[in-house]
Write a protein that holds these residues in place. Structure first.
Motif: not given
Length: 259
Positions: A112-120, A210-213, A230-234, A237-242
């Motif tokens: 039942n894997l439905k989606a993937f969210v990747g931070i770099e 989710i990545t640096e631009s 989709k790709v989101v620029s945000l 640094s590599h540790y965007i979740h911080f």
């Protein structure tokens, strides 16, 4: 959240968890940070009804030393078995860095894997054939300042008590492992077959990257794209979740509502 140890033939895997639906699987980057602490502020910004599974890899965090040689695929199989034991009706994978490689190795094994969210998430390209653009070169020159930036970012999002606990826990976990353990973890990464195949994310799995631009085009052509990506620029640094935990939590909620 609660913590639990699961004994496997590779070693003891420790994870933080809470029951709920959907199940958000948090997969950390490579290194000494505990996964639950790394994703703490994202988790705090998610509905309490969401389930959470945040494992520490072997040779890191609260997990044990590996008992034998292994690859990321081997460890991913064990993690997938634990994930499936939750019997979740919807699973959303949220990864940072090398966590993406773990996710790709277990995607066909998770129910039942439905989606993937990747931070770099780590791409084959960045490992095997790094782009030569100036932005990549300049970023690599500043790697010696990464811990300084991490500490500054964490001090902004964590309470003083949380911040102290984060670094105390990290230091205690670092002391558990020696250079051989670090080499074993590195070998698991380097010897994995992932780097030699062309496995991509399935088209029926939606993904947000989710990545640096400066890395946007890299992710647009990466193995983590599907027919619904989709790709989101945000972040800076590599540790965007911080830097932007609430914004990432909102992305996870949006993806979950559509899954």
């Amino acid at each position: 959240m609660q913590r639990k140890d699961v004994e496997t033939e590779l070693g003891k895997i420790n994870f933080a968890y809470r029951e709920g639906e959907p199940l958000i699987v948090c997969l950390n980057g490579f290194g000494s940070f505990d996964t639950a602490q790394s994703f703490l502020k994202i988790i705090d910004s998610l509905p309490e009804s969401y389930g959470i599974f945040a494992p520490d890899y072997l040779n890191s965090g609260f997990s044990s030393k590996s008992l034998k040689s292994y690859t990321i695929a081997d460890e991913a199989n064990e993690l997938a078995n634990i994930i499936n034991s939750f019997k979740a009706k919807r699973v959303i994978i949220l990864v940072h860095s090398i966590g993406g490689v773990y996710a790709m190795q277990m995607k066909d094994k998770i129910n039942n894997l439905k989606a993937f969210v990747g931070i770099e998430p780590t791409t084959r390209e960045i490992i095997l054939n790094p782009p030569k653009e100036s932005a990549y070169i300049e970023k690599s020159k500043n790697m010696d300042k990464l811990e300084e930036q991490i500490r500054a970012d964490l001090s902004k999002i964590l309470t003083p008590e949380e911040n102290e606990n984060f670094w105390n826990t990290t230091e205690q976990n670092v002391q558990k492992f020696d250079e051989k353990d670090n080499q074993n973890a590195q070998a698991a990464l380097e010897n994995d077959s992932y780097w030699k195949d062309d496995k991509k994310l399935d088209n029926d799995i939606s993904s947000v990257l989710i990545t640096e631009s400066y890395r946007q085009k890299e992710y647009e052509r990466s193995e983590y794209t599907s027919n619904n990506s989709k790709v989101v620029s945000l972040g800076q640094s590599h540790y965007i979740h911080f830097e932007y935990p609430r914004e990432i939590a909102n992305i996870v909620k949006e993806v979950t509502e559509l899954a």
